[in-house]
Design a protein around this motif. Sequence first.
Motif, mmCIF file in Angstrom:
data_model
loop_
_atom_site.group_PDB
_atom_site.id
_atom_site.type_symbol
_atom_site.label_atom_id
_atom_site.label_comp_id
_atom_site.label_asym_id
_atom_site.label_seq_id
_atom_site.Cartn_x
_atom_site.Cartn_y
_atom_site.Cartn_z
ATOM 1 N N GLY A 75 -24.115 52.096 38.167
ATOM 2 C CA GLY A 75 -25.443 51.758 37.656
ATOM 3 C C GLY A 75 -26.329 51.041 38.654
ATOM 4 O O GLY A 75 -27.493 50.766 38.364
ATOM 5 N N MET B 192 -28.474 49.218 36.087
ATOM 6 C CA MET B 192 -28.198 49.459 34.671
ATOM 7 C C MET B 192 -26.695 49.529 34.483
ATOM 8 O O MET B 192 -25.939 49.564 35.448
ATOM 9 N N GLY B 193 -26.276 49.544 33.242
ATOM 10 C CA GLY B 193 -24.858 49.652 32.942
ATOM 11 C C GLY B 193 -24.314 51.010 33.350
ATOM 12 O O GLY B 193 -25.043 52.005 33.366
ATOM 13 N N ASP B 194 -23.033 51.059 33.662
ATOM 14 C CA ASP B 194 -22.404 52.311 34.074
ATOM 15 C C ASP B 194 -22.507 53.387 32.992
ATOM 16 O O ASP B 194 -22.622 54.561 33.298
ATOM 17 N N ARG B 195 -22.477 52.996 31.732
ATOM 18 C CA ARG B 195 -22.561 53.961 30.636
ATOM 19 C C ARG B 195 -23.901 54.677 30.606
ATOM 20 O O ARG B 195 -23.986 55.821 30.169
ATOM 21 N N LEU B 196 -24.946 54.026 31.057
ATOM 22 C CA LEU B 196 -26.256 54.669 31.135
ATOM 23 C C LEU B 196 -26.364 55.572 32.361
ATOM 24 O O LEU B 196 -27.108 56.552 32.356
ATOM 25 N N ALA B 197 -25.626 55.253 33.402
ATOM 26 C CA ALA B 197 -25.724 55.990 34.663
ATOM 27 C C ALA B 197 -24.791 57.195 34.730
ATOM 28 O O ALA B 197 -24.980 58.071 35.560
ATOM 29 N N SER B 198 -23.779 57.253 33.863
ATOM 30 C CA SER B 198 -22.777 58.306 33.988
ATOM 31 C C SER B 198 -22.197 58.692 32.630
ATOM 32 O O SER B 198 -22.025 57.837 31.753
ATOM 33 N N ARG B 199 -21.869 59.965 32.495
ATOM 34 C CA ARG B 199 -21.164 60.452 31.298
ATOM 35 C C ARG B 199 -19.658 60.503 31.546
ATOM 36 O O ARG B 199 -18.891 60.699 30.624
#
Length: 162
Positions: free
Chosen positions: A55, A62-69
């Motif tokens: 992120g 940003m948080g990793d969850r927003l940056a990657s699936r």
Amino acid sequence: MKKTSRDDWRVIIEIAPRATHINISALGFDLSDSDLDGELAGLPFDIEIAPRRLGDLGWVSMGDRLASRDIEGDYRRRCEAMLAELLRKPHVKSGRVTCKETHTCSYCGYEWEVLSADDAAEVANCVDEHSVEGEPVCCEKAIAEFRAERGIPALAESGGAS
């Protein structure tokens, strides 16, 4: 049943100072006086490198969850690419990608633990006479699934793990 998560990804490389002559400025030490410059000597040593967060885009974070699936896969690929690049350097002897694996029960969320052969041999460690090596010890649902998959008789209604 067992749920595995991986985090805390790292690239670990082994530097071999005597394999090639490494000027200390190659490691980021900037000594402006050439009389103070030198070469590394001694036994090989490891350097551990943590990749930049997924992120962290430089201009925004940003948080990793927003940056990657696929957080786990993206970290693994990022570390493998970093390792491939580092292995091209003459003073890097070897390297590997590591991460911390955590195993938890998908039912109760507790750490995944199973009976060892020694544990299963002791009656005090078993929930009943059908307990075997490899059986989970965290909760009844995990034990029930384990036994159903292997054709082992189910737990009695009155007893069992909590």
